[in-house]
Design a protein around this motif. Sequence first.
Motif, PDB file in Angstrom:
ATOM      1  N   GLY A  90     -64.490 -33.013 -32.249  1.00 22.16           N
ATOM      2  CA  GLY A  90     -64.928 -34.090 -32.200  1.00 22.16           C
ATOM      3  C   GLY A  90     -65.951 -34.563 -30.855  1.00 22.16           C
ATOM      4  O   GLY A  90     -65.700 -32.800 -30.326  1.00 22.16           O
ATOM      5  N   LYS A  91     -66.560 -35.472 -31.059  1.00 25.77           N
ATOM      6  CA  LYS A  91     -67.300 -35.631 -29.817  1.00 25.77           C
ATOM      7  C   LYS A  91     -67.113 -37.150 -29.374  1.00 25.77           C
ATOM      8  O   LYS A  91     -67.751 -37.925 -29.749  1.00 25.77           O
ATOM      9  CB  LYS A  91     -69.111 -35.029 -30.399  1.00 25.77           C
ATOM     10  CG  LYS A  91     -70.109 -35.739 -29.066  1.00 25.77           C
ATOM     11  CD  LYS A  91     -71.565 -34.408 -30.152  1.00 25.77           C
ATOM     12  CE  LYS A  91     -71.654 -35.808 -30.768  1.00 25.77           C
ATOM     13  NZ  LYS A  91     -73.758 -35.385 -30.834  1.00 25.77           N
ATOM     14  N   PHE A  92     -67.997 -37.319 -28.820  1.00 28.09           N
ATOM     15  CA  PHE A  92     -67.698 -38.970 -27.668  1.00 28.09           C
ATOM     16  C   PHE A  92     -69.522 -38.588 -27.574  1.00 28.09           C
ATOM     17  O   PHE A  92     -69.829 -37.811 -26.444  1.00 28.09           O
ATOM     18  CB  PHE A  92     -67.143 -39.355 -26.012  1.00 28.09           C
ATOM     19  CG  PHE A  92     -66.192 -39.878 -26.606  1.00 28.09           C
ATOM     20  CD1 PHE A  92     -65.322 -39.470 -27.886  1.00 28.09           C
ATOM     21  CD2 PHE A  92     -64.662 -39.603 -25.989  1.00 28.09           C
ATOM     22  CE1 PHE A  92     -63.555 -40.418 -28.350  1.00 28.09           C
ATOM     23  CE2 PHE A  92     -63.597 -39.815 -26.346  1.00 28.09           C
ATOM     24  CZ  PHE A  92     -63.474 -40.435 -26.768  1.00 28.09           C
ATOM     25  N   ILE A  93     -69.794 -39.809 -27.978  1.00 29.06           N
ATOM     26  CA  ILE A  93     -71.674 -39.860 -27.017  1.00 29.06           C
ATOM     27  C   ILE A  93     -71.576 -40.857 -26.237  1.00 29.06           C
ATOM     28  O   ILE A  93     -70.785 -42.147 -26.955  1.00 29.06           O
ATOM     29  CB  ILE A  93     -72.602 -40.361 -28.586  1.00 29.06           C
ATOM     30  CG1 ILE A  93     -72.435 -39.449 -29.446  1.00 29.06           C
ATOM     31  CG2 ILE A  93     -73.842 -40.625 -27.484  1.00 29.06           C
ATOM     32  CD1 ILE A  93     -73.607 -39.501 -30.428  1.00 29.06           C
ATOM     33  N   VAL A  94     -71.579 -40.938 -24.762  1.00 27.54           N
ATOM     34  CA  VAL A  94     -71.262 -41.980 -23.686  1.00 27.54           C
ATOM     35  C   VAL A  94     -72.382 -42.789 -22.959  1.00 27.54           C
ATOM     36  O   VAL A  94     -73.275 -42.118 -22.721  1.00 27.54           O
ATOM     37  CB  VAL A  94     -70.222 -41.841 -23.016  1.00 27.54           C
ATOM     38  CG1 VAL A  94     -68.886 -40.884 -23.064  1.00 27.54           C
ATOM     39  CG2 VAL A  94     -71.295 -40.419 -22.013  1.00 27.54           C
ATOM     40  N   ALA A  95     -72.449 -43.892 -23.044  1.00 29.20           N
ATOM     41  CA  ALA A  95     -72.595 -44.793 -22.795  1.00 29.20           C
ATOM     42  C   ALA A  95     -72.576 -45.707 -21.377  1.00 29.20           C
ATOM     43  O   ALA A  95     -71.661 -45.662 -20.630  1.00 29.20           O
ATOM     44  CB  ALA A  95     -73.414 -46.435 -22.970  1.00 29.20           C
ATOM     45  N   THR A  96     -73.766 -45.319 -20.002  1.00 28.25           N
ATOM     46  CA  THR A  96     -73.104 -45.154 -18.536  1.00 28.25           C
ATOM     47  C   THR A  96     -73.788 -46.470 -18.336  1.00 28.25           C
ATOM     48  O   THR A  96     -73.423 -46.833 -17.215  1.00 28.25           O
ATOM     49  CB  THR A  96     -73.140 -43.913 -18.084  1.00 28.25           C
ATOM     50  OG1 THR A  96     -74.192 -43.680 -17.931  1.00 28.25           O
ATOM     51  CG2 THR A  96     -72.027 -42.771 -18.742  1.00 28.25           C
ATOM     52  N   TYR A 104     -71.522 -36.280 -24.560  1.00 25.93           N
ATOM     53  CA  TYR A 104     -72.734 -36.507 -24.742  1.00 25.93           C
ATOM     54  C   TYR A 104     -73.233 -37.510 -23.737  1.00 25.93           C
ATOM     55  O   TYR A 104     -72.843 -38.370 -24.397  1.00 25.93           O
ATOM     56  CB  TYR A 104     -73.569 -36.418 -26.195  1.00 25.93           C
ATOM     57  CG  TYR A 104     -73.445 -35.012 -26.783  1.00 25.93           C
ATOM     58  CD1 TYR A 104     -72.389 -34.176 -26.990  1.00 25.93           C
ATOM     59  CD2 TYR A 104     -74.903 -34.437 -27.240  1.00 25.93           C
ATOM     60  CE1 TYR A 104     -72.671 -32.517 -27.288  1.00 25.93           C
ATOM     61  CE2 TYR A 104     -74.538 -33.004 -27.853  1.00 25.93           C
ATOM     62  CZ  TYR A 104     -73.968 -32.880 -28.325  1.00 25.93           C
ATOM     63  OH  TYR A 104     -73.597 -31.178 -28.739  1.00 25.93           O
ATOM     64  N   PRO A 105     -74.234 -37.103 -23.111  1.00 27.91           N
ATOM     65  CA  PRO A 105     -74.757 -38.693 -23.110  1.00 27.91           C
ATOM     66  C   PRO A 105     -75.757 -39.426 -23.834  1.00 27.91           C
ATOM     67  O   PRO A 105     -75.948 -38.637 -24.694  1.00 27.91           O
ATOM     68  CB  PRO A 105     -75.746 -38.223 -21.721  1.00 27.91           C
ATOM     69  CG  PRO A 105     -76.144 -37.019 -21.465  1.00 27.91           C
ATOM     70  CD  PRO A 105     -74.518 -36.276 -22.058  1.00 27.91           C
ATOM     71  N   ALA A 106     -76.293 -40.934 -24.122  1.00 30.60           N
ATOM     72  CA  ALA A 106     -76.916 -41.185 -24.630  1.00 30.60           C
ATOM     73  C   ALA A 106     -78.000 -40.498 -24.902  1.00 30.60           C
ATOM     74  O   ALA A 106     -78.879 -40.136 -24.029  1.00 30.60           O
ATOM     75  CB  ALA A 106     -77.161 -42.173 -24.290  1.00 30.60           C
ATOM     76  N   PRO A 107     -78.945 -40.307 -26.058  1.00 31.62           N
ATOM     77  CA  PRO A 107     -80.268 -38.918 -26.406  1.00 31.62           C
ATOM     78  C   PRO A 107     -80.952 -39.443 -25.552  1.00 31.62           C
ATOM     79  O   PRO A 107     -81.297 -40.246 -24.643  1.00 31.62           O
ATOM     80  CB  PRO A 107     -79.890 -39.470 -27.577  1.00 31.62           C
ATOM     81  CG  PRO A 107     -79.221 -39.918 -28.519  1.00 31.62           C
ATOM     82  CD  PRO A 107     -78.676 -40.218 -27.079  1.00 31.62           C
TER      83      PRO A 107
END
Length: 374
Positions: free
Chosen positions: A88-94, A246-249
């Motif tokens: 699995g993966k988290f795409i994170v918004a900072t 992953y950070p946002a693209p």
Amino acid sequence: MYEIDTAVIGAGAVGLACARALAMTGREVVVLERAGAIGTETSSRNSEVIHAGIYYPAGSLKARACVEGRHLLYAYLEAHGLPYRQCGKFIVATDEAQADALPGIAARARENGVEGIEEIDAARARQAEPQLSCLAALHSPVTGILDAHAYMLSLQGEFEDHGGAIAFHAEVESVEAGAAGGVVHVGGDAPMRLRAREVVNAAGLQAPALARRIEGLDPAFVPEAHFAKGNYFALSGRAPFSRLVYPAPEQAGLGVHLTLDMGGQARFGPDVEWIEPGADGTLDYSVDPARGDLFYDAIRRYWPALPEGILVPAYAGIRPKIQKPGEPARDFVVSGPGEHGVAGLVNLFGIESPGLTASLSLAEKVISVLDGES
């Protein structure tokens, strides 16, 4: 002159997948690889991630091949007993802007057919990954990791079991295309000529340059090649996360993300560094340790507790881009006779990420193009 059904140029993951699939149809197939081993360039210098298919424009070949390829790849790895983990993966918004973008990313993922994508708040993300700092995140449960070399060795083995052969140190100097197929001029250790009814150009970074050496192919059907290096740094301590993060693209890439290898070790990258070939045409794979300063800044946005001095230069890969810096990302290109008019010729251009995930799907696409079905 040797005569065969199909010549596949390039022994990376996509070339091997194509060769295997073609050999399984009963074709006599030879793979021509200029290096001395399989997968020495893009296929062995990446994050080894099984991508879900989240980011790509709906209806694009990238989106379709990634989602279909992911299903095929998981099934292949399971059936062959190869190492993988659906972690699995988290795409994170900072920041707020990234948080505002997450619903759109989730909507695109669902439109692409990605299963299980879920928007979660900071509290749920931190409960799952206590070291993580973010305002919100997307959870992709179908993302995973694999041992890319084990996968390629398996493809090679199956290809050879079906009568295929690989010629190493066999650089293709030119191809004479004609109505009855192509004459492939091979240099290297054992120069030879092959007459092939079909030619598949899966040369990765060198695919556009090779295509320009195909006599009879209109150069208008060959995109300009560009190269974006991705540098990786390894974590010298224990990985603090159980999932990929992953950070946002960002433009030209997916940001400095955290991935795990099959041994549980963490690595960070890739960044985006546009480069030009040297005067002799070679590409620079060295990692500048000074770029680590930028990595610390990027990683601490989602892992504030990253200790100083814990990142070490690891390796670099180079993305085979077919757009210039600042231009929108282009789709995968699988260019066959229906487009360029050269019988039996298929060129694959711009096969960067998610090419590893999409490899089995792209192989099926190549066969359908050669068979005149698409």
